[in-house]
Design a protein around this motif. Structure first.
Motif, short mmCIF file in Angstrom:
data_model
loop_
_atom_site.label_atom_id
_atom_site.label_comp_id
_atom_site.label_asym_id
_atom_site.label_seq_id
_atom_site.Cartn_x
_atom_site.Cartn_y
_atom_site.Cartn_z
N VAL A 34 55.62 19.15 -12.89
CA VAL A 34 56.46 20.29 -12.49
C VAL A 34 55.63 21.56 -12.61
O VAL A 34 54.89 21.74 -13.58
CB VAL A 34 57.69 20.38 -13.41
N VAL A 35 55.72 22.41 -11.61
CA VAL A 35 54.99 23.68 -11.66
C VAL A 35 56.04 24.78 -11.81
O VAL A 35 56.55 25.32 -10.84
CB VAL A 35 54.13 23.89 -10.40
N PHE A 36 56.35 25.07 -13.04
CA PHE A 36 57.47 25.96 -13.35
C PHE A 36 57.15 27.40 -13.00
O PHE A 36 58.02 28.18 -12.61
CB PHE A 36 57.77 25.84 -14.84
N GLY A 37 55.86 27.75 -13.16
CA GLY A 37 55.47 29.15 -13.04
C GLY A 37 54.78 29.54 -14.33
O GLY A 37 54.91 28.85 -15.34
N ALA A 51 55.97 26.70 -2.63
CA ALA A 51 56.01 25.45 -3.39
C ALA A 51 54.60 25.14 -3.86
O ALA A 51 53.63 25.63 -3.28
CB ALA A 51 56.55 24.32 -2.51
N PRO A 52 54.46 24.30 -4.88
CA PRO A 52 53.11 23.95 -5.35
C PRO A 52 52.35 23.18 -4.28
O PRO A 52 52.93 22.41 -3.51
CB PRO A 52 53.37 23.05 -6.56
N GLY A 53 51.04 23.37 -4.24
CA GLY A 53 50.15 22.55 -3.42
C GLY A 53 49.53 21.47 -4.27
O GLY A 53 49.93 21.26 -5.43
N ALA A 54 48.51 20.80 -3.71
CA ALA A 54 47.92 19.66 -4.41
C ALA A 54 47.28 20.06 -5.74
O ALA A 54 47.48 19.39 -6.76
CB ALA A 54 46.89 18.99 -3.50
N ASN A 55 46.53 21.16 -5.75
CA ASN A 55 45.87 21.59 -7.00
C ASN A 55 46.90 21.97 -8.06
O ASN A 55 46.76 21.63 -9.23
CB ASN A 55 44.96 22.79 -6.75
N GLU A 56 47.93 22.68 -7.61
CA GLU A 56 48.96 23.12 -8.55
C GLU A 56 49.70 21.92 -9.13
O GLU A 56 49.99 21.87 -10.33
CB GLU A 56 49.96 24.05 -7.83
N ASP A 57 49.99 20.96 -8.26
CA ASP A 57 50.70 19.75 -8.68
C ASP A 57 49.89 19.01 -9.75
O ASP A 57 50.43 18.46 -10.70
CB ASP A 57 50.91 18.86 -7.46
N ARG A 58 48.57 19.03 -9.58
CA ARG A 58 47.71 18.31 -10.52
C ARG A 58 47.62 19.07 -11.85
O ARG A 58 47.64 18.48 -12.92
CB ARG A 58 46.32 18.16 -9.91
N CYS A 93 58.49 21.58 -7.58
CA CYS A 93 57.74 20.34 -7.39
C CYS A 93 57.15 20.31 -5.98
O CYS A 93 57.74 20.85 -5.05
CB CYS A 93 58.64 19.11 -7.58
N ARG A 94 56.01 19.65 -5.86
CA ARG A 94 55.29 19.66 -4.58
C ARG A 94 55.95 18.73 -3.56
O ARG A 94 56.15 17.55 -3.84
CB ARG A 94 53.86 19.19 -4.81
N GLY A 241 54.43 18.10 -16.40
CA GLY A 241 54.16 19.49 -16.71
C GLY A 241 53.54 19.62 -18.08
O GLY A 241 53.45 18.68 -18.84
N ARG A 242 53.08 20.83 -18.34
CA ARG A 242 52.40 21.10 -19.59
C ARG A 242 53.40 21.47 -20.66
O ARG A 242 54.46 21.98 -20.35
CB ARG A 242 51.47 22.29 -19.39
#
Ligand code: SF4
Length: 250
Positions: A34-37, A51-58, A93-94, A241-242
């Motif tokens: 999850v890319v919350f911000g 929305a997140p892209g591939a790098n963000e999703d990773r 989410c991507r 997510g982190r």
């Protein structure tokens, strides 16, 4: 209701924990994280992308690729850095293969963005690109007509100065668009200096996001079908997510 900065930060972390376990739309099944911000929970300035892209999703962080580097550079040119702002996307989410977000996904995820805005209480929100501009304005007017034109809008329960900008990813390869984006950025400090617009009557309590099923709780009906889980059987819900303290800034 007046909240201390520390209280708002803790509430934001709670929303993040909820998003990490969210299964409210089909994107939960294809995301890596999850890319919350990320950013400053006390920020006066928020950026909202699509929305997140591939790098963000990773990596679990927004705007980490070339577009993110450009965003950092443009922020630096107005004397700001990432730690001064909060950066998020409409979708957490991507979408697979970076396809366009679907209405059902947008609707399911909207509560998270509204909650972020209600907790961070920014003076100003810069939408990045067509998608977030159209969604937050609830209007189909495109970014080429709206960029650099500020207006007061209600986002969730918060009145903000909405300031549409071209998406940095689009400006990466089009020099004229980059110059326009840069010129629009230069106006941000003066718009921030105007302070927050007049607010509507504050809500006593924030509206709750939909209740999430607890881990290992038996699922039933549509929810079980969505997750492809046998009805009545316990299921481990996906997370991702982190840890909140590793989002770095809030
Ligand atoms: Fe939940 Fe939003 Fe992710 Fe869909 S995109 S699963 S609504 S956090």
């Amino acid at each position: 209701m007046v909240r201390s900065a520390a209280h708002r930060r803790e509430l934001l972390k709670e929303v993040y924990e909820q998003a990490r376990r969210c299964t409210a739309c089909p994107l939960h099944a294809t995301r890596t994280t999850v890319v919350f911000g990320s950013g400053n929970a006390d920020a006066e300035l928020m950026f909202v992308g699509e929305a997140p892209g591939a790098n963000e999703d990773r990596m679990g962080l927004p705007f980490v690729g070339q577009a993110g580097k450009l965003l950092d550079r443009l922020l630096g040119e107005i004397g700001m850095r990432r730690g001064d702002v909060f950066i998020a996307n409409v979708l957490k989410c991507r979408p697979p293969d970076n396809r366009d977000p679907q209405p059902r996904e947008i609707e399911a995820c909207r509560g998270y963005l509204d909650r972020q805005v209600e907790l961070i209480e920014p003076v100003m929100i810069c939408t990045l690109g067509n998608f977030s501009t159209k969604l937050l304005r609830a209007d189909g007017t495109g970014i080429s007509r709206l960029h650099g034109r500020e207006e007061v809008r209600l986002i969730g329960s918060r009145a903000v100065r909405l300031y549409p900008l071209y998406h940095p990813a689009a400006a990466l390869y089009t020099p004229s668009m980059l110059e326009t984006l840069r010129a629009d950025f230069q106006r941000i400090p003066q718009l921030l200096a105007q302070g927050a617009p007049e607010q509507p009557e504050p809500l006593e309590e924030l509206p709750e996001l939909d209740e999430l099923p607890e881990l290992d709780e038996p699922l039933e009906g549509e929810r079980a079908e969505e997750l492809d889980a046998p009805e009545g059987e316990p299921v481990a819900l996906p997370s991702g997510g982190r840890p909140a303290d590793q989002l770095g800034l809030f």
